[in-house]
Design an enzyme around this catalytic site. Structure first.
Site, short mmCIF file in Angstrom:
data_model
loop_
_atom_site.label_atom_id
_atom_site.label_comp_id
_atom_site.label_asym_id
_atom_site.label_seq_id
_atom_site.Cartn_x
_atom_site.Cartn_y
_atom_site.Cartn_z
N CYS A 1 -3.34 14.68 30.81
CA CYS A 1 -3.24 13.26 31.13
C CYS A 1 -4.45 12.52 30.60
O CYS A 1 -5.39 13.11 30.06
CB CYS A 1 -3.13 13.05 32.65
SG CYS A 1 -4.67 13.37 33.52
N CYS B 1 -7.89 13.60 31.76
CA CYS B 1 -8.41 14.80 31.09
C CYS B 1 -9.15 14.39 29.82
O CYS B 1 -10.25 14.87 29.53
CB CYS B 1 -7.27 15.76 30.72
SG CYS B 1 -6.28 16.33 32.10
N ASP C 1 -9.46 -9.78 -4.56
CA ASP C 1 -10.05 -9.60 -5.87
C ASP C 1 -8.91 -9.72 -6.88
O ASP C 1 -7.73 -9.63 -6.52
CB ASP C 1 -10.70 -8.21 -5.96
CG ASP C 1 -11.25 -7.91 -7.33
OD1 ASP C 1 -11.86 -8.81 -7.93
OD2 ASP C 1 -11.05 -6.78 -7.82
N ASP D 1 -10.81 -3.36 -5.02
CA ASP D 1 -10.69 -1.98 -5.50
C ASP D 1 -11.94 -1.46 -6.18
O ASP D 1 -12.05 -0.27 -6.46
CB ASP D 1 -9.51 -1.87 -6.49
CG ASP D 1 -9.85 -2.50 -7.84
OD1 ASP D 1 -10.44 -3.60 -7.84
OD2 ASP D 1 -9.52 -1.89 -8.87
N ASP E 1 -16.70 -4.84 -4.98
CA ASP E 1 -16.03 -5.37 -3.79
C ASP E 1 -16.55 -4.73 -2.49
O ASP E 1 -16.18 -5.17 -1.40
CB ASP E 1 -14.51 -5.14 -3.87
CG ASP E 1 -13.89 -5.84 -5.06
OD1 ASP E 1 -14.24 -7.01 -5.30
OD2 ASP E 1 -13.07 -5.21 -5.75
#
Length: 724
Positions: free
Chosen positions: A14, A17, A431, A614, A618
């Protein structure tokens, strides 16, 4: 740099836990952050220094739980089989017991019913329910509580009424109810495990791509060896129709390779000498020999699997509320159950008269004048109805389904908090090169001599920039073997500089773009070549726009999200591309550090900002944005800086992740509201003696199943919005 580790935890049943394990791991010296997820049985830790795995394992074991080296798939399969067996045994015994109990309650005498109930209910509780008792015992031994604690108290107390009845004490026996409590609990847990198994299907699909063996070529011959034995530098042979086992660089042969499961591109990719191959892709037409470049956890596929599992095992901020509540929930309920039993015991006549008219119309309540029997009845019902299973599963089950759907769609969510944040986005900054465009530019014009081209090739092959790669590929047949350059330097956002002989060269962004207007006005990029500060020529490159870019922009705008282009390219090229995809706000000639300033400018409006990129240039902007999204084919630094990685397709995935975020978060809120309302309504009824333990147990199980089914329904909700 911080290290990340994931552990597979066993024995949790649960949310409490998971909280206890998380708290223990957080106390380990060197652990900066710890998150434990019940839905995936995993612990994720961030380490500020090297901490041996056995130290982390001891921290888990110290609170009564275990760490397994088995795969998540193996652990779940064993767990599911064990629960299936225990559920079958419990139902096989409990159903006949229930039939006998109903006959007995109807006044039909069943010979030796007390003995039958005592023995067979005991088998269900102490044999079929032994994992529950073990979980409760571990919790009590370590001075905390969990859901098993409530089931243990309820079922064992019910069974003990049979024991004391057998020895002549006049109380109402609830032995069969104890068996029903355990059986319904096991049924609910079995359904939960089955649905959890289905929700983890995406990870299993990725795991199925991992080869078990590789054909390694040595001086002694060709050997099939386990994938674990393959090392970097080994030469591996892959025949047509075989799956590529690990990442590497082709050294001999050519073939078409299906990388659709990795990149999402359905068209096979041609591979030849010096090309990179990725583990998990399928070799189609020819034999390939390649040198292994990455193995084990460093392969692209392994990293994908780790990211999916990490995201599924992480937490979102809203889960902190549920965790704080479940921390105090179990002991509070036990205290309320005991208090209500005592109040009924000492005020039975008054309370009985007060609720008599209501209980007369409820067929499941018991009608007895025995004070002890009714007090036990109230205690059992309160304990059973309040199991916080639904509350503990509300967030993780929705999160595991949402992240699995994202992975299937080609989105790896590294930071689970992004699931909660991305739904509130107001701006998406893109970009251009490699993001809105394919990032695979090709040279369409150049005007340099052969000698100058050989020098340019020698310089540009040292760079990983998409434009450098395109020029290098274009100059593939130019011999640069006699060119020896020195003082190479790459300035992000500007270009490359190097020296050859007594001359200094600069290759990069033009200082005056107006002289290339004929090319830039058509959306082309220009790479200028200077020798000792004087222009000696240029390359004009064309980068086609991704097929889904315009569609993505239209969809974002239709939902009130403003798209913005932020690029280091020149103004004319940027505006040409922006006009094609219908972006109105454009920032061109932007340096890497200035991209971060643009991000902060839009953040100052009070709305959340997504940055999509990418390249290395960036990385800072991806980190600065509220959510950074990296194109999976981009640089490692961009991917490491992002919260979400697009592994298949283009920027239309940004719209997908926004939809997934909204739908997943809506499911989480619905789950939590339902779990809270269920307990708020049901607990007072149980304390008032207006519920039966069997009804309470069924309602508890159904609440958990409802939360799971609502989470699983995320897929259908998304299908209504968009085909997923």
């Amino acid at each position: 740099m911080d290290q990340k580790k994931s552990l597979r935890i066993t024995g949790m049943t649960c949310a409490n836990c998971a909280r206890i394990v998380e708290k223990s791991l957080s106390k380990v010296d060197g652990v900066k952050f710890a998150a434990v997820n019940l839905a995936t049985n995993t612990a994720f830790v961030i380490l500020e220094k090297d901490v041996p795995e056995d130290v982390l394992s001891k921290a888990v074991e110290s609170v009564g739980y275990g760490v397994s080296n088995e795969s998540l798939e193996e652990i779940e399969e064993k767990r599911l089989n064990r629960i299936r067996k225990n559920t079958f045994v419990s139902i096989l015994i409990t159903v006949p017991l229930m039939v006998l109990m109903f006959f007995h309650m109807a006044g039909i005498h069943i010979p030796f019913f007390k003995e039958i109930e005592l023995v067979f209910a005991g088998i269900v509780i102490f044999y079929a329910g032994r994992d529950t008792i073990r979980g409760a015992t571990i919790a009590l031994f370590h001075k905390h509580s969990n859901m098993d604690t409530l089931i243990f108290f309820g079922s064992v107390t019910a069974w003990l009424t049979n024991v004391i009845t057998y020895f002549g004490v006049n109380v109402h026996p609830f032995g069969t109810i104890g068996a029903m409590i355990v059986s319904l609990h096991l049924v609910g847990r079995y359904i939960e495990s089955s649905l959890r198994d289905k929700a983890s299907k995406q990870v299993k699909e990725l795991l199925s791509l991992q080869s078990k063996e590789a054909r390694v070529i040595t001086e002694s011959g060709e050997f099939l060896v386990p994938i674990e034995a393959v090392k970097e530098g080994h030469v591996v042979l892959v025949k047509p129709g075989e799956r590529i086992p690990v990442d590497g660089i082709v050294i001999e042969g050519s073939s078409s390779v299906d990388e659709s499961m990795i990149t999402g591109e359905s068209i096979p990719v041609e591979k030849s000498v010096n090309d990179e191959v990725v583990g998990g892709s399928l070799n189609l037409t020819g034999a390939l020999r390649f040198e292994v470049s990455r193995t084990g956890e460093n392969t692209f596929l392994s990293k994908m699997i780790a990211l999916v599992q990490e995201a599924q095992g992480a937490k979102v901020p809203i889960q902190q509320l549920a965790d704080r509540i479940t921390n105090y929930f179990v002991p509070t309920i036990i205290a309320l159950a005991m208090l209500s039993a005592l109040i009924w015991y000492f005020n039975f006549d008054f309370l009985n008269d007060l609720t008599h008219s209501i209980r007369m119309v409820l067929p499941w309540t018991i009608h007895t004048k025995d004070v002890l029997s009714f007090s036990i009845f109230v205690f059992l019902t309160t304990v059973v109805i309040a199991c916080p299973c639904a509350l503990g599963l509300a967030t993780p089950m929705a999160l595991i389904v949402g992240t699995s759907l994202a992975a299937k769609k080609g989105l790896l969510i590294k930071n689970a908090e992004a699931i909660q944040t991305v739904k509130n986005v107001g701006y998406v900054l893109f970009d251009k090169t490699g993001t809105i465009t394919q990032g695979k530019p090709r040279v369409v014009f150049e005007n340099l001599s052969v000698e100058e081209k050989s020098i340019v090739k020698a310089i540009m092959k040292l760079s990983t920039h998409p434009l450098s790669k395109a020029v290098t590929e274009y100059l593939e047949k130019i011999d640069d073997s006699i060119v020896s350059i020195y003082d190479f330097q790459e300035v992000h956002g500007k270009g490359l500089s190097a020296a050859f002989g007594d001359n200094e060269y600069f290759i990069g962004k033009p200082s005056d773009t107006s002289i290339y207007e004929g090319y830039t006005s058509k959306g082309m990029s220009v790479v200028e070549v200077k020798k000792n500060g004087k222009i000696i020529g240029f390359f004009a490159l064309e980068d086609s726009i991704r097929e889904d870019s315009k569609q993505a922009i239209v969809e974002l705008k239709s939902h009130g999200i403003i798209p913005v282009m932020v690029t280091g390219d020149n103004d004319r090229t940027a505006k040409y591309v922006a006009n094609v995809v219908e972006i109105e706000e454009v920032y061109a000639n932007v340096k890497p550090e200035e991209k971060m300033d643009v991000v902060r400018k839009y953040q100052s409006s009070g709305k959340k900002v997504i940055m999509v990129g990418d390249g290395i240039n960036d990385a800072a902007a991806l980190k600065a944005a509220d959510i950074g999204v990296a194109i999976g084919s981009g640089s490692d630094l961009a991917i490491d800086s992002a919260d979400i990685i697009i592994t298949k397709g283009g920027i239309s995935k940004v719209y997908d992740v926004i939809l997934i975020s909204k739908t997943t978060f809506r499911a989480i809120k619905t789950n939590l509201i339902f779990a809270f309302l269920y307990n708020i309504i049901a607990i007072p009824l149980a304390m008032a003696g207006l519920l039966h333990p069997a009804i309470a147990e069924g309602a508890m199980a159904m609440s958990s199943i409802t939360v799971i089914l609502n989470s699983m329904g995320i897929r259908k909700k998304l299908e209504r919005e968009r085909a997923i």
